[in-house]
Design a protein around this motif. Structure first.
Motif, PDB file in Angstrom:
ATOM      1  N   GLU A  51      48.525  61.114  17.230  1.00 32.06           N
ATOM      2  CA  GLU A  51      48.223  62.134  16.222  1.00 32.06           C
ATOM      3  C   GLU A  51      47.731  63.414  16.880  1.00 32.06           C
ATOM      4  N   ASN A 196      43.181  71.114  -0.271  1.00 32.48           N
ATOM      5  CA  ASN A 196      42.877  70.866   1.146  1.00 32.48           C
ATOM      6  C   ASN A 196      42.208  69.513   1.314  1.00 32.48           C
ATOM      7  N   GLY A 197      42.602  68.815   2.345  1.00 37.63           N
ATOM      8  CA  GLY A 197      42.003  67.513   2.613  1.00 37.63           C
ATOM      9  C   GLY A 197      42.869  66.360   2.130  1.00 37.63           C
ATOM     10  N   THR A 198      43.883  66.673   1.323  1.00 35.44           N
ATOM     11  CA  THR A 198      44.754  65.595   0.829  1.00 35.44           C
ATOM     12  C   THR A 198      45.763  65.162   1.892  1.00 35.44           C
ATOM     13  N   GLY A 199      45.909  65.998   2.930  1.00 35.36           N
ATOM     14  CA  GLY A 199      46.883  65.684   3.973  1.00 35.36           C
ATOM     15  C   GLY A 199      48.056  66.647   3.916  1.00 35.36           C
ATOM     16  N   THR A 202      49.072  68.114   7.413  1.00 31.94           N
ATOM     17  CA  THR A 202      49.613  66.966   8.138  1.00 31.94           C
ATOM     18  C   THR A 202      51.001  66.613   7.607  1.00 31.94           C
ATOM     19  N   ASP A 224      48.755  78.951   4.655  1.00 34.79           N
ATOM     20  CA  ASP A 224      47.347  78.693   4.336  1.00 34.79           C
ATOM     21  C   ASP A 224      46.544  79.580   5.276  1.00 34.79           C
ATOM     22  N   ARG A 227      42.229  79.378   6.358  1.00 35.50           N
ATOM     23  CA  ARG A 227      41.588  78.681   7.472  1.00 35.50           C
ATOM     24  C   ARG A 227      42.489  78.815   8.692  1.00 35.50           C
ATOM     25  N   GLN A 233      46.566  73.853  13.505  1.00 36.58           N
ATOM     26  CA  GLN A 233      47.023  72.469  13.333  1.00 36.58           C
ATOM     27  C   GLN A 233      48.555  72.430  13.202  1.00 36.58           C
ATOM     28  N   THR A 338      49.814  60.502  -0.086  1.00 35.81           N
ATOM     29  CA  THR A 338      49.318  60.192   1.254  1.00 35.81           C
ATOM     30  C   THR A 338      48.246  59.107   1.188  1.00 35.81           C
ATOM     31  N   LYS A 339      47.954  58.540   2.334  1.00 33.80           N
ATOM     32  CA  LYS A 339      46.860  57.578   2.523  1.00 33.80           C
ATOM     33  C   LYS A 339      47.039  56.291   1.721  1.00 33.80           C
ATOM     34  N   ASP A 341      47.999  53.728   2.887  1.00 27.67           N
ATOM     35  CA  ASP A 341      47.576  52.647   3.785  1.00 27.67           C
ATOM     36  C   ASP A 341      46.089  52.341   3.602  1.00 27.67           C
ATOM     37  N   GLY A 364      52.731  58.682   2.602  1.00 23.66           N
ATOM     38  CA  GLY A 364      52.023  58.692   3.879  1.00 23.66           C
ATOM     39  C   GLY A 364      51.359  57.340   4.069  1.00 23.66           C
ATOM     40  N   LEU A 365      51.622  56.735   5.214  1.00 18.16           N
ATOM     41  CA  LEU A 365      51.107  55.380   5.445  1.00 18.16           C
ATOM     42  C   LEU A 365      50.338  55.270   6.744  1.00 18.16           C
ATOM     43  N   GLY A 366      49.663  56.333   7.117  1.00 17.40           N
ATOM     44  CA  GLY A 366      48.857  56.253   8.328  1.00 17.40           C
ATOM     45  C   GLY A 366      48.663  57.613   8.946  1.00 17.40           C
TER      46      GLY A 366
HETATM   47  N1  LIG Z   1      45.207  57.068   6.772  1.00 16.32           N
HETATM   48  C1  LIG Z   1      45.913  58.154   6.504  1.00 16.32           C
HETATM   49  N2  LIG Z   1      45.408  59.371   6.788  1.00 16.32           N
HETATM   50  C2  LIG Z   1      46.142  60.459   6.504  1.00 16.32           C
HETATM   51  C3  LIG Z   1      47.417  60.369   5.888  1.00 16.32           C
HETATM   52  N3  LIG Z   1      47.883  61.633   5.708  1.00 16.32           N
HETATM   53  C4  LIG Z   1      46.942  62.474   6.189  1.00 16.32           C
HETATM   54  N4  LIG Z   1      45.886  61.782   6.662  1.00 16.32           N
HETATM   55  C5  LIG Z   1      44.651  62.322   7.253  1.00 16.32           C
HETATM   56  O1  LIG Z   1      43.973  63.098   6.295  1.00 16.32           O
HETATM   57  C6  LIG Z   1      43.204  64.089   6.941  1.00 16.32           C
HETATM   58  C7  LIG Z   1      43.399  65.422   6.255  1.00 16.32           C
HETATM   59  O2  LIG Z   1      44.689  65.885   6.539  1.00 16.32           O
HETATM   60  P1  LIG Z   1      45.046  67.430   6.593  1.00 16.32           P
HETATM   61  O3  LIG Z   1      46.498  67.539   6.781  1.00 16.32           O
HETATM   62  O4  LIG Z   1      44.154  68.164   7.504  1.00 16.32           O
HETATM   63  O5  LIG Z   1      44.703  67.851   5.127  1.00 16.32           O
HETATM   64  P2  LIG Z   1      45.044  69.204   4.432  1.00 16.32           P
HETATM   65  O6  LIG Z   1      45.329  68.875   3.031  1.00 16.32           O
HETATM   66  O7  LIG Z   1      46.030  70.016   5.133  1.00 16.32           O
HETATM   67  O8  LIG Z   1      43.674  69.915   4.513  1.00 16.32           O
HETATM   68  P3  LIG Z   1      43.336  71.193   5.329  1.00 16.32           P
HETATM   69  O9  LIG Z   1      43.810  70.961   6.738  1.00 16.32           O
HETATM   70  O10 LIG Z   1      41.859  71.214   5.177  1.00 16.32           O
HETATM   71  O11 LIG Z   1      44.050  72.291   4.636  1.00 16.32           O
HETATM   72  C8  LIG Z   1      43.633  64.062   8.398  1.00 16.32           C
HETATM   73  O12 LIG Z   1      42.665  63.370   9.146  1.00 16.32           O
HETATM   74  C9  LIG Z   1      44.928  63.267   8.377  1.00 16.32           C
HETATM   75  O13 LIG Z   1      45.185  62.581   9.574  1.00 16.32           O
HETATM   76  C10 LIG Z   1      47.933  59.056   5.583  1.00 16.32           C
HETATM   77  O14 LIG Z   1      49.014  58.868   5.034  1.00 16.32           O
HETATM   78  N5  LIG Z   1      47.133  57.992   5.915  1.00 16.32           N
END
Ligand SMILES: Nc1nc2c(ncn2[C@@H]2O[C@H](COP(=O)(O)OP(=O)(O)OP(=O)(O)O)[C@@H](O)[C@H]2O)c(=O)[nH]1
Length: 389
Positions: A51, A196-199, A202, A224, A227, A233, A338-339, A341, A364-366
């Motif tokens: 990652e 933000n924070g939902t992934g 990523t 975005d 930030r 990232q 996402t998440k 998993d 998203g599974l990890g």
């Molecule tokens: N376990 C797991 N973690 C995930 C998954 N998708 C994203 N994450 C984690 O969720 C966290 C937040 O992801 P970001 O992509 O930073 O979230 P964001 O919505 O872009 O938020 P900002 O970066 O704040 O804009 C990170 O630590 C990712 O690794 C998933 O499918 N599974």
């Protein structure tokens, strides 16, 4: 003569020092980490090492990492695995997280007698898994009817009944394609929206990997702009697969970054432009204005082919509330859950589709770079009911 040899030695040492500084410098300035040497081509490398690092305070404060122009790609480019077969690879993870859900339902349904309290329990399990009250009641009603018709039930009958019912609720005939094919000579444009924070960021990065794995060329837009870390990232993700990232200074107009990203995609004859947007839920009007403007401005150059809303599956009702706000602000055409998993609440797939009338397209599974898979209802339901006695 002695002086000449001495001068040559000094020159050689100076060369080594300068060369070394160049080699070491990119790591210190927050450039993408080199891929782990043991990363396998099938994408099964350990998630923790593969990652890209989350942006750190050190990166945020490094002014050299905020150029106006698209960043140059890192020399070492990875080859991610293609999209096909990803859910199969990640199935065990899905089965593990959703085991309580599947196991609970199957064992209750397999009982010799199903009385009123058994049906209530089944409904409770469905609601706990975030299927939603309406869908849970509907599933129970349909199962009751089918069980009555069937009479006695073998475990296989029960599994098949439940499988069919869950598939009917999720829907097998929806278009779940993420529209990433070039059209009229221009790139497809995919907007990634969500809190933000939902992934979100990523997901933009992982989607770029999916597409590159399928042989496509991608440009990423870091819209975005609230930030700088989000753009850093994204740059890390892009550099690992050779996808240029269009970014601007923190606070720049997100719409203009999106516009430039599409322009870059056109110049590069890229297949797909993925635009990561800001997701602050300040006020609904603010969000609508911002996302609406991004979309409108992009549409001056190209059509927007998909608007993917990223939702964190672990946030339940809160996530659904967010989803409603976004769906009102912009025409969402697909959902990325996402998440999955990290929660037994896989029933959210049913509820969110029902609420928004929009299909889940990716899951998203990890945390690993290749832990994003196209959503496939059959694979999902089978994983739910897998290894369950
Ligand atoms: N376990 C797991 N973690 C995930 C998954 N998708 C994203 N994450 C984690 O969720 C966290 C937040 O992801 P970001 O992509 O930073 O979230 P964001 O919505 O872009 O938020 P900002 O970066 O704040 O804009 C990170 O630590 C990712 O690794 C998933 O499918 N599974």
């Amino acid at each position: 003569m002695d002086y000449t040899i001495f001068a040559v030695i000094i020159f050689a040492v100076a060369l080594l020092v300068v060369g070394g500084a160049f080699l070491i410098r990119p790591r210190r300035t927050g450039a993408p980490p080199e891929p782990p040497p043991d990363e396998r081509a099938d994408g099964t490398a350990g998630a923790a090492t593969a990652e890209p690092e989350a942006p750190t305070g050190e990166q945020e404060g490094t002014p050299e990492t905020a150029p106006v122009e698209p960043a140059p790609a890192a020399p070492e480019i990875e080859t991610p695995p293609p999209s096909a077969g990803r859910l199969v690879r990640l199935r065990a993870r899905l089965a593990r997280s959703q085991n309580v859900f599947g196991k609970g339902l199957l064992s209750l349904l397999a009982a010799d007698r199903l009385d009123e309290s058994s049906w209530e329990e089944i409904e409770d399990i469905l609601i706990t898994a975030d299927v939603g009250v309406t869908s849970a009641a509907q599933i129970v009603e349909n199962l009751r009817t089918k069980v009555k018709v069937l009479g006695t039930r073998t475990p296989d009958d029960v599994r098949e009944l439940l499988r069919a019912e869950l598939l009917a609720q999720i829907g097998t005939d929806r278009d779940r394609t993420v529209h990433t094919e070039q059209h009229a000579g221009g790139p497809a444009v995919v907007l990634i929206v969500g809190v933000n924070g939902t992934g979100k960021t990523t997901t933009a990065g992982k989607l770029a990997r999916v597409l590159v794995g399928d042989g496509r060329s991608v440009v990423l837009g870091a819209a975005d702009t609230f930030r700088a870390a989000a753009a850093d990232q994204l740059e890390t993700w892009g550099s690992r697969v050779g996808a240029p990232v269009v970014r601007r200074d923190e606070g720049a107009d997100p719409a203009s970054v999106a516009f430039e990203a599409v322009a870059r995609g056109m110049d590069d004859r890229a297949d797909t432009v993925i635009v990561d947007t800001a997701g602050r839920l300040h006020t609904k009007t603010g969000l609508m204005d911002e996302l609406g403007k991004v979309k409108r401005v992009v549409e001056k150059k190209s059509s927007v082919d998909d608007v993917l809303l990223v939702l964190d599956a672990t946030t339940g009702q809160n996530g659904l509330r967010q989803a409603r706000v976004f769906a009102e602000a912009v025409d969402v055409s697909g959902i990325v859950l996402t998440k999955l998993d990290g929660t037994a609440k896989g029933g959210i797939v049913v509820q969110v589709q029902r609420e928004l009338g929009v299909p889940v397209k990716l899951v998203g599974l990890g945390e690993g770079p290749d832990d994003l898979a196209p959503f496939d209802p059959e694979g999902f339901v089978d994983a739910l009911l897998e290894n369950v006695e």
